[in-house]
Design a protein around this motif. Sequence first.
Motif, PDB file in Angstrom:
ATOM      1  N   LEU A  81       1.007  -1.036  -0.018  1.00 40.63           N
ATOM      2  CA  LEU A  81       0.025  -0.036  -0.067  1.00 40.63           C
ATOM      3  C   LEU A  81       0.726   1.334  -0.056  1.00 40.63           C
ATOM      4  O   LEU A  81       1.871   1.378   0.834  1.00 40.63           O
ATOM      5  N   TYR A  82       0.833   2.038  -1.216  1.00 40.89           N
ATOM      6  CA  TYR A  82       2.008   3.030  -1.144  1.00 40.89           C
ATOM      7  C   TYR A  82       1.231   4.342  -1.726  1.00 40.89           C
ATOM      8  O   TYR A  82      -0.158   4.518  -2.207  1.00 40.89           O
ATOM      9  N   ARG A  83       1.839   5.592  -1.509  1.00 45.16           N
ATOM     10  CA  ARG A  83       1.619   6.814  -2.114  1.00 45.16           C
ATOM     11  C   ARG A  83       2.141   6.947  -3.296  1.00 45.16           C
ATOM     12  O   ARG A  83       3.287   6.934  -3.521  1.00 45.16           O
ATOM     13  N   ASP A  86       5.453   8.904  -3.658  1.00 45.60           N
ATOM     14  CA  ASP A  86       6.480   8.349  -3.272  1.00 45.60           C
ATOM     15  C   ASP A  86       7.241   7.477  -4.126  1.00 45.60           C
ATOM     16  O   ASP A  86       8.371   7.029  -3.631  1.00 45.60           O
ATOM     17  N   VAL A  87       6.986   7.301  -5.294  1.00 44.63           N
ATOM     18  CA  VAL A  87       7.433   6.419  -6.214  1.00 44.63           C
ATOM     19  C   VAL A  87       7.769   7.039  -7.636  1.00 44.63           C
ATOM     20  O   VAL A  87       7.099   7.291  -8.627  1.00 44.63           O
ATOM     21  N   ALA A 310       1.287   9.028  12.349  1.00 48.41           N
ATOM     22  CA  ALA A 310       2.591   8.550  12.422  1.00 48.41           C
ATOM     23  C   ALA A 310       2.505   6.965  11.894  1.00 48.41           C
ATOM     24  O   ALA A 310       3.349   6.499  11.170  1.00 48.41           O
ATOM     25  N   ALA A 311       1.626   6.401  12.240  1.00 50.74           N
ATOM     26  CA  ALA A 311       1.365   5.146  12.055  1.00 50.74           C
ATOM     27  C   ALA A 311       0.969   4.729  10.577  1.00 50.74           C
ATOM     28  O   ALA A 311       1.553   4.032   9.753  1.00 50.74           O
ATOM     29  N   ILE A 312       0.360   5.724  10.047  1.00 47.45           N
ATOM     30  CA  ILE A 312      -0.193   5.658   8.390  1.00 47.45           C
ATOM     31  C   ILE A 312       1.021   6.030   7.687  1.00 47.45           C
ATOM     32  O   ILE A 312       1.360   5.370   6.748  1.00 47.45           O
ATOM     33  N   LEU A 316       2.914   3.680   4.948  1.00 44.19           N
ATOM     34  CA  LEU A 316       3.257   4.080   3.655  1.00 44.19           C
ATOM     35  C   LEU A 316       4.704   4.077   3.253  1.00 44.19           C
ATOM     36  O   LEU A 316       5.141   3.536   1.957  1.00 44.19           O
ATOM     37  N   ALA A 317       5.638   4.163   4.217  1.00 42.04           N
ATOM     38  CA  ALA A 317       6.921   4.246   4.023  1.00 42.04           C
ATOM     39  C   ALA A 317       7.524   2.659   3.507  1.00 42.04           C
ATOM     40  O   ALA A 317       8.203   2.492   2.496  1.00 42.04           O
TER      41      ALA A 317
END
Length: 344
Positions: A81-83, A86-87, A310-312, A316-317
Amino acid sequence: MRVYSGIQPTGRKHLGNYLGAIRHYVTGQEEARAAGDEAIFCVVDLHATTVAYDPAELRDRTYDTVAILLAAGLDPAASILYRQGDVPEVPELTWLLTSVTAHGDLNRMHQFKEKSAQQRELVSAGLFLYPVLMAADVLAFRADRVPVGDDQRQHIELMRDIALRFNARFGGGDDGEPREILRVPEGVYPTVAARIMDLQAPERKMSTSSGSIEGTLYLLDDARTTEKKLKRAVTDSENPPRIVRGPEKAGVSNLIDILAATTDRTPDEVEASLTDARGYGDLKVAAADAVNATLAPLRERYAELRGDEAAIEAALAVGAEKARAIAQPVLAEVREAMGVGPRA
Ligand code: TYM
Protein backbone atom coordinates in the motif's frame (compact mmCIF):
# COMPACT_ATOMS: atom_id res chain seq x y z
CA MET A 1 -0.98 -13.17 -10.86
CA ARG A 2 -0.57 -9.60 -9.71
CA VAL A 3 -3.55 -7.50 -8.62
CA TYR A 4 -3.22 -3.70 -8.73
CA SER A 5 -5.57 -0.79 -8.18
CA GLY A 6 -5.51 2.91 -7.41
CA ILE A 7 -7.82 5.33 -5.67
CA GLN A 8 -7.95 9.11 -5.43
CA PRO A 9 -7.31 10.73 -2.06
CA THR A 10 -10.43 12.17 -0.50
CA GLY A 11 -12.17 11.69 2.84
CA ARG A 12 -15.44 11.64 0.98
CA LYS A 13 -15.22 8.20 -0.50
CA HIS A 14 -18.72 6.95 -1.21
CA LEU A 15 -20.69 3.73 -1.48
CA GLY A 16 -19.93 3.51 -5.22
CA ASN A 17 -16.21 3.47 -4.44
CA TYR A 18 -16.76 0.79 -1.82
CA LEU A 19 -19.06 -1.55 -3.74
CA GLY A 20 -17.44 -0.93 -7.12
CA ALA A 21 -13.84 -1.12 -5.99
CA ILE A 22 -12.63 -1.11 -2.37
CA ARG A 23 -14.30 -4.33 -1.27
CA HIS A 24 -12.84 -6.05 -4.33
CA TYR A 25 -9.38 -4.85 -3.30
CA VAL A 26 -9.82 -6.89 -0.14
CA THR A 27 -10.84 -9.95 -2.17
CA GLY A 28 -7.87 -9.32 -4.48
CA GLN A 29 -5.58 -9.15 -1.47
CA GLU A 30 -6.85 -12.54 -0.25
CA GLU A 31 -6.51 -14.12 -3.71
CA ALA A 32 -2.98 -12.82 -4.04
CA ARG A 33 -2.13 -14.01 -0.54
CA ALA A 34 -3.44 -17.50 -1.37
CA ALA A 35 -1.24 -17.53 -4.47
CA GLY A 36 1.80 -16.44 -2.43
CA ASP A 37 1.83 -13.04 -4.14
CA GLU A 38 1.25 -9.47 -2.97
CA ALA A 39 -1.55 -7.26 -4.30
CA ILE A 40 -0.63 -3.60 -4.79
CA PHE A 41 -2.80 -0.57 -3.94
CA CYS A 42 -1.96 3.06 -4.49
CA VAL A 43 -3.40 6.31 -3.19
CA VAL A 44 -2.95 8.56 -6.19
CA ASP A 45 -2.00 11.97 -4.80
CA LEU A 46 -0.41 13.04 -8.09
CA HIS A 47 -3.69 12.46 -9.90
CA ALA A 48 -5.37 14.75 -7.36
CA THR A 49 -3.24 17.67 -8.56
CA THR A 50 -4.80 17.59 -12.04
CA VAL A 51 -7.87 19.59 -10.93
CA ALA A 52 -8.20 22.64 -8.67
CA TYR A 53 -7.24 21.53 -5.14
CA ASP A 54 -6.02 22.84 -1.82
CA PRO A 55 -2.36 21.87 -1.13
CA ALA A 56 -2.91 22.23 2.63
CA GLU A 57 -5.60 19.56 2.42
CA LEU A 58 -4.06 17.01 0.07
CA ARG A 59 -1.94 15.27 2.70
CA ASP A 60 -4.91 15.03 5.08
CA ARG A 61 -7.10 13.61 2.34
CA THR A 62 -4.39 11.05 1.59
CA TYR A 63 -4.36 9.97 5.25
CA ASP A 64 -8.17 9.82 5.20
CA THR A 65 -8.07 7.51 2.22
CA VAL A 66 -5.35 5.27 3.62
CA ALA A 67 -7.33 4.99 6.86
CA ILE A 68 -10.45 4.04 4.86
CA LEU A 69 -8.53 1.35 2.99
CA LEU A 70 -7.03 -0.07 6.18
CA ALA A 71 -10.43 0.06 7.89
CA ALA A 72 -11.94 -1.82 4.93
CA GLY A 73 -9.48 -4.65 5.49
CA LEU A 74 -6.32 -3.94 3.51
CA ASP A 75 -3.35 -5.25 5.44
CA PRO A 76 -0.04 -3.50 4.74
CA ALA A 77 1.78 -6.63 5.85
CA ALA A 78 0.03 -8.75 3.22
CA SER A 79 -0.29 -6.17 0.42
CA ILE A 80 1.75 -3.25 -0.83
CA LEU A 81 0.00 0.00 0.00
CA TYR A 82 1.81 3.12 -1.16
CA ARG A 83 1.34 6.78 -2.03
CA GLN A 84 1.85 7.56 -5.71
CA GLY A 85 4.07 10.60 -5.07
CA ASP A 86 6.55 8.44 -3.14
CA VAL A 87 7.46 6.40 -6.23
CA PRO A 88 9.19 8.69 -8.76
CA GLU A 89 9.50 5.84 -11.26
CA VAL A 90 5.79 6.30 -12.02
CA PRO A 91 5.87 9.91 -13.28
CA GLU A 92 9.04 9.03 -15.17
CA LEU A 93 7.26 6.15 -16.89
CA THR A 94 4.33 8.50 -17.59
CA TRP A 95 6.56 10.71 -19.65
CA LEU A 96 8.09 7.79 -21.50
CA LEU A 97 4.63 6.38 -22.28
CA THR A 98 3.45 9.66 -23.80
CA SER A 99 5.58 8.71 -26.81
CA VAL A 100 3.22 5.82 -27.60
CA THR A 101 -0.02 7.58 -26.58
CA ALA A 102 -2.17 9.15 -29.28
CA HIS A 103 -3.29 12.70 -28.60
CA GLY A 104 -6.58 11.84 -30.32
CA ASP A 105 -7.21 8.96 -27.90
CA LEU A 106 -6.74 11.26 -24.90
CA ASN A 107 -9.11 13.75 -26.49
CA ARG A 108 -11.82 11.08 -26.60
CA MET A 109 -11.71 10.25 -22.87
CA HIS A 110 -15.14 10.81 -21.25
CA GLN A 111 -13.59 11.69 -17.91
CA PHE A 112 -11.44 14.39 -19.48
CA LYS A 113 -14.46 15.89 -21.20
CA GLU A 114 -16.52 15.86 -18.00
CA LYS A 115 -13.83 17.14 -15.67
CA SER A 116 -12.48 19.79 -18.01
CA ALA A 117 -16.01 21.21 -18.29
CA GLN A 118 -16.12 21.52 -14.47
CA GLN A 119 -12.88 23.51 -14.18
CA ARG A 120 -13.44 27.21 -13.60
CA GLU A 121 -9.95 28.63 -14.02
CA LEU A 122 -7.63 26.28 -15.81
CA VAL A 123 -7.88 23.01 -17.68
CA SER A 124 -4.46 21.65 -16.82
CA ALA A 125 -2.29 19.60 -19.16
CA GLY A 126 -2.13 17.16 -16.24
CA LEU A 127 -5.87 16.54 -16.53
CA PHE A 128 -5.36 15.69 -20.20
CA LEU A 129 -2.50 13.32 -19.32
CA TYR A 130 -4.38 11.76 -16.39
CA PRO A 131 -4.96 8.44 -18.25
CA VAL A 132 -1.25 8.14 -19.11
CA LEU A 133 -0.30 8.54 -15.44
CA MET A 134 -2.91 5.89 -14.64
CA ALA A 135 -1.43 3.59 -17.28
CA ALA A 136 2.03 4.13 -15.77
CA ASP A 137 0.69 3.23 -12.31
CA VAL A 138 -0.32 -0.21 -13.50
CA LEU A 139 2.33 -0.88 -16.15
CA ALA A 140 5.25 -0.01 -13.82
CA PHE A 141 4.27 -3.06 -11.77
CA ARG A 142 3.48 -5.46 -14.62
CA ALA A 143 0.10 -6.05 -13.04
CA ASP A 144 -2.26 -8.67 -14.49
CA ARG A 145 -5.61 -7.72 -12.99
CA VAL A 146 -7.03 -4.31 -12.15
CA PRO A 147 -10.24 -4.30 -10.07
CA VAL A 148 -12.16 -1.10 -10.84
CA GLY A 149 -15.71 0.18 -11.27
CA ASP A 150 -17.40 0.44 -14.63
CA ASP A 151 -16.51 4.13 -15.07
CA GLN A 152 -12.84 3.19 -15.56
CA ARG A 153 -13.38 0.97 -18.63
CA GLN A 154 -12.18 3.54 -21.12
CA HIS A 155 -9.02 4.23 -19.08
CA ILE A 156 -8.29 0.51 -18.83
CA GLU A 157 -8.74 0.01 -22.58
CA LEU A 158 -6.35 2.90 -23.21
CA MET A 159 -3.69 1.49 -20.87
CA ARG A 160 -3.93 -1.85 -22.68
CA ASP A 161 -3.46 -0.08 -26.01
CA ILE A 162 -0.49 1.83 -24.62
CA ALA A 163 1.17 -1.39 -23.41
CA LEU A 164 0.55 -3.14 -26.74
CA ARG A 165 1.84 -0.18 -28.70
CA PHE A 166 4.90 0.09 -26.46
CA ASN A 167 5.76 -3.58 -26.93
CA ALA A 168 5.23 -3.36 -30.69
CA ARG A 169 7.35 -0.21 -30.97
CA PHE A 170 10.18 -1.01 -28.56
CA GLY A 171 10.04 -4.75 -27.94
CA GLY A 172 11.01 -5.79 -31.44
CA GLY A 173 13.49 -8.64 -31.31
CA ASP A 174 15.61 -9.77 -34.26
CA ASP A 175 13.05 -12.49 -34.96
CA GLY A 176 10.32 -9.84 -35.45
CA GLU A 177 8.22 -11.11 -32.52
CA PRO A 178 7.72 -8.24 -30.06
CA ARG A 179 8.88 -8.97 -26.52
CA GLU A 180 6.41 -8.29 -23.74
CA ILE A 181 8.32 -5.54 -21.96
CA LEU A 182 5.10 -4.25 -20.44
CA ARG A 183 2.40 -6.66 -19.30
CA VAL A 184 -1.00 -5.99 -20.89
CA PRO A 185 -3.35 -5.84 -17.88
CA GLU A 186 -7.01 -6.77 -17.67
CA GLY A 187 -9.74 -4.76 -15.99
CA VAL A 188 -11.86 -6.71 -13.53
CA TYR A 189 -15.37 -5.33 -13.06
CA PRO A 190 -17.90 -6.30 -10.40
CA THR A 191 -20.87 -8.37 -11.56
CA VAL A 192 -23.19 -6.43 -9.22
CA ALA A 193 -22.88 -2.72 -8.37
CA ALA A 194 -20.23 -1.89 -10.98
CA ARG A 195 -21.91 1.51 -11.32
CA ILE A 196 -23.79 2.89 -8.34
CA MET A 197 -25.95 5.84 -9.28
CA ASP A 198 -26.66 9.14 -7.50
CA LEU A 199 -29.70 8.75 -5.23
CA GLN A 200 -31.15 12.09 -6.30
CA ALA A 201 -30.28 11.82 -10.00
CA PRO A 202 -30.15 8.09 -10.74
CA GLU A 203 -29.27 8.61 -14.39
CA ARG A 204 -25.85 9.90 -13.18
CA LYS A 205 -23.19 7.87 -11.38
CA MET A 206 -22.57 8.52 -7.71
CA SER A 207 -19.54 10.78 -7.68
CA THR A 208 -17.44 12.89 -5.33
CA SER A 209 -16.79 15.61 -7.86
CA SER A 210 -20.15 16.13 -9.55
CA GLY A 211 -22.88 14.69 -7.32
CA SER A 212 -25.06 16.33 -4.69
CA ILE A 213 -24.48 15.69 -0.97
CA GLU A 214 -28.03 14.29 -0.64
CA GLY A 215 -27.52 11.94 -3.57
CA THR A 216 -24.17 10.58 -2.37
CA LEU A 217 -23.80 8.00 0.40
CA TYR A 218 -20.44 8.81 1.98
CA LEU A 219 -18.75 5.90 3.73
CA LEU A 220 -18.15 8.13 6.75
CA ASP A 221 -21.74 9.39 7.02
CA ASP A 222 -23.35 8.22 10.26
CA ALA A 223 -26.08 5.58 10.22
CA ARG A 224 -28.93 8.10 10.57
CA THR A 225 -27.71 10.24 7.68
CA THR A 226 -27.39 7.12 5.53
CA GLU A 227 -30.93 6.11 6.38
CA LYS A 228 -32.28 9.60 5.67
CA LYS A 229 -30.57 9.79 2.28
CA LEU A 230 -31.85 6.37 1.26
CA LYS A 231 -35.40 7.14 2.41
CA ARG A 232 -35.35 10.28 0.26
CA ALA A 233 -33.90 8.51 -2.79
CA VAL A 234 -35.68 9.31 -6.05
CA THR A 235 -37.69 6.33 -7.39
CA ASP A 236 -40.63 6.51 -9.83
CA SER A 237 -44.37 6.99 -9.65
CA GLU A 238 -45.42 3.66 -11.12
CA ASN A 239 -48.76 2.61 -9.61
CA PRO A 240 -48.84 0.03 -8.15
CA PRO A 241 -45.11 0.29 -7.38
CA ARG A 242 -43.03 -2.58 -8.80
CA ILE A 243 -39.72 -3.52 -7.20
CA VAL A 244 -37.97 -4.66 -10.36
CA ARG A 245 -35.08 -3.35 -12.43
CA GLY A 246 -35.76 -1.89 -15.81
CA PRO A 247 -35.58 1.07 -18.14
CA GLU A 248 -37.44 4.09 -16.77
CA LYS A 249 -36.71 2.64 -13.32
CA ALA A 250 -33.16 3.90 -12.73
CA GLY A 251 -33.79 4.82 -9.09
CA VAL A 252 -35.38 1.50 -8.14
CA SER A 253 -32.76 -0.47 -10.12
CA ASN A 254 -30.01 1.33 -8.21
CA LEU A 255 -31.60 0.55 -4.83
CA ILE A 256 -31.97 -3.11 -5.83
CA ASP A 257 -28.27 -3.22 -6.82
CA ILE A 258 -27.26 -1.59 -3.54
CA LEU A 259 -29.33 -4.06 -1.52
CA ALA A 260 -28.04 -7.01 -3.55
CA ALA A 261 -24.38 -6.01 -3.16
CA THR A 262 -24.69 -5.34 0.58
CA THR A 263 -26.46 -8.64 1.29
CA ASP A 264 -24.38 -10.81 -1.06
CA ARG A 265 -27.32 -11.70 -3.24
CA THR A 266 -28.05 -11.27 -6.93
CA PRO A 267 -30.45 -8.51 -8.00
CA ASP A 268 -32.88 -11.26 -9.14
CA GLU A 269 -32.87 -12.74 -5.63
CA VAL A 270 -33.55 -9.32 -4.13
CA GLU A 271 -36.47 -8.75 -6.48
CA ALA A 272 -37.90 -12.17 -5.61
CA SER A 273 -37.60 -11.44 -1.89
CA LEU A 274 -39.62 -8.24 -2.20
CA THR A 275 -42.62 -9.33 -4.26
CA ASP A 276 -44.86 -8.85 -1.20
CA ALA A 277 -43.51 -5.41 -0.31
CA ARG A 278 -46.13 -2.72 -0.09
CA GLY A 279 -44.09 0.05 -1.64
CA TYR A 280 -40.66 1.46 -2.31
CA GLY A 281 -40.39 2.34 1.39
CA ASP A 282 -39.75 -1.32 2.22
CA LEU A 283 -36.93 -1.45 -0.34
CA LYS A 284 -35.40 1.75 1.03
CA VAL A 285 -35.50 0.60 4.64
CA ALA A 286 -34.00 -2.78 3.72
CA ALA A 287 -31.23 -1.01 1.75
CA ALA A 288 -30.50 1.40 4.61
CA ASP A 289 -30.23 -1.45 7.13
CA ALA A 290 -27.97 -3.45 4.83
CA VAL A 291 -25.70 -0.51 3.97
CA ASN A 292 -25.33 0.44 7.63
CA ALA A 293 -24.62 -3.14 8.66
CA THR A 294 -22.01 -3.47 5.88
CA LEU A 295 -20.27 -0.21 6.76
CA ALA A 296 -20.47 -0.33 10.57
CA PRO A 297 -17.13 -2.17 11.07
CA LEU A 298 -15.37 0.12 8.56
CA ARG A 299 -16.71 3.25 10.26
CA GLU A 300 -15.65 2.03 13.66
CA ARG A 301 -12.13 1.05 12.60
CA TYR A 302 -11.67 4.27 10.64
CA ALA A 303 -12.25 6.29 13.79
CA GLU A 304 -9.55 4.27 15.56
CA LEU A 305 -7.00 4.43 12.74
CA ARG A 306 -7.28 7.97 11.43
CA GLY A 307 -5.85 9.60 14.56
CA ASP A 308 -2.45 7.94 14.26
CA GLU A 309 -0.80 9.70 11.34
CA ALA A 310 2.64 8.46 12.35
CA ALA A 311 1.44 4.88 11.97
CA ILE A 312 -0.08 5.70 8.58
CA GLU A 313 3.18 7.31 7.42
CA ALA A 314 5.15 4.32 8.66
CA ALA A 315 2.91 1.94 6.69
CA LEU A 316 3.25 4.11 3.57
CA ALA A 317 7.03 4.22 3.90
CA VAL A 318 7.21 0.43 3.93
CA GLY A 319 4.83 0.35 0.94
CA ALA A 320 6.89 2.85 -1.04
CA GLU A 321 10.07 0.87 -0.51
CA LYS A 322 8.47 -2.37 -1.70
CA ALA A 323 6.80 -0.60 -4.63
CA ARG A 324 10.05 0.99 -5.81
CA ALA A 325 11.84 -2.34 -5.62
CA ILE A 326 9.34 -3.69 -8.17
CA ALA A 327 9.13 -0.60 -10.41
CA GLN A 328 12.86 0.14 -10.69
CA PRO A 329 13.86 -2.89 -12.78
CA VAL A 330 10.82 -2.35 -15.03
CA LEU A 331 11.91 1.24 -15.60
CA ALA A 332 15.46 0.13 -16.30
CA GLU A 333 14.16 -2.19 -19.02
CA VAL A 334 11.90 0.49 -20.48
CA ARG A 335 14.74 3.03 -20.62
CA GLU A 336 17.06 0.50 -22.18
CA ALA A 337 14.49 -0.48 -24.82
CA MET A 338 13.81 3.18 -25.63
CA GLY A 339 17.48 4.14 -25.87
CA VAL A 340 17.16 6.62 -23.01
CA GLY A 341 20.15 7.21 -20.70
CA PRO A 342 23.45 5.31 -20.69
CA ARG A 343 23.81 1.82 -22.15
CA ALA A 344 22.83 -0.81 -19.58
P1 TYM B 1 -11.58 7.03 -7.94
O1 TYM B 1 -10.86 7.37 -6.68
O2 TYM B 1 -12.40 8.07 -8.58
O3 TYM B 1 -12.52 5.79 -7.70
C1 TYM B 1 -12.02 4.66 -7.02
C2 TYM B 1 -12.73 3.43 -7.54
O4 TYM B 1 -14.14 3.55 -7.33
C3 TYM B 1 -14.83 3.21 -8.52
N1 TYM B 1 -16.07 4.00 -8.58
C4 TYM B 1 -17.31 3.47 -8.67
N2 TYM B 1 -17.75 2.19 -8.72
C5 TYM B 1 -19.09 1.98 -8.79
N3 TYM B 1 -20.00 3.00 -8.81
C6 TYM B 1 -19.61 4.29 -8.76
N4 TYM B 1 -20.51 5.28 -8.77
C7 TYM B 1 -18.20 4.57 -8.69
N5 TYM B 1 -17.49 5.71 -8.62
C8 TYM B 1 -16.19 5.34 -8.56
C9 TYM B 1 -13.88 3.59 -9.63
O5 TYM B 1 -14.17 2.87 -10.82
C10 TYM B 1 -12.54 3.21 -9.05
O6 TYM B 1 -12.25 1.85 -9.28
N6 TYM B 1 -8.73 6.79 -12.10
C11 TYM B 1 -9.03 6.09 -10.85
C12 TYM B 1 -7.83 6.06 -9.91
C13 TYM B 1 -6.61 5.38 -10.44
C14 TYM B 1 -6.45 4.00 -10.75
C15 TYM B 1 -5.09 3.84 -11.14
C16 TYM B 1 -7.31 2.91 -10.76
C17 TYM B 1 -5.41 5.98 -10.62
N7 TYM B 1 -4.49 5.06 -11.06
C18 TYM B 1 -4.59 2.60 -11.53
C19 TYM B 1 -6.81 1.65 -11.14
C20 TYM B 1 -5.45 1.51 -11.52
C21 TYM B 1 -10.18 6.83 -10.17
O7 TYM B 1 -10.66 7.78 -10.67
O8 TYM B 1 -10.51 6.39 -8.94
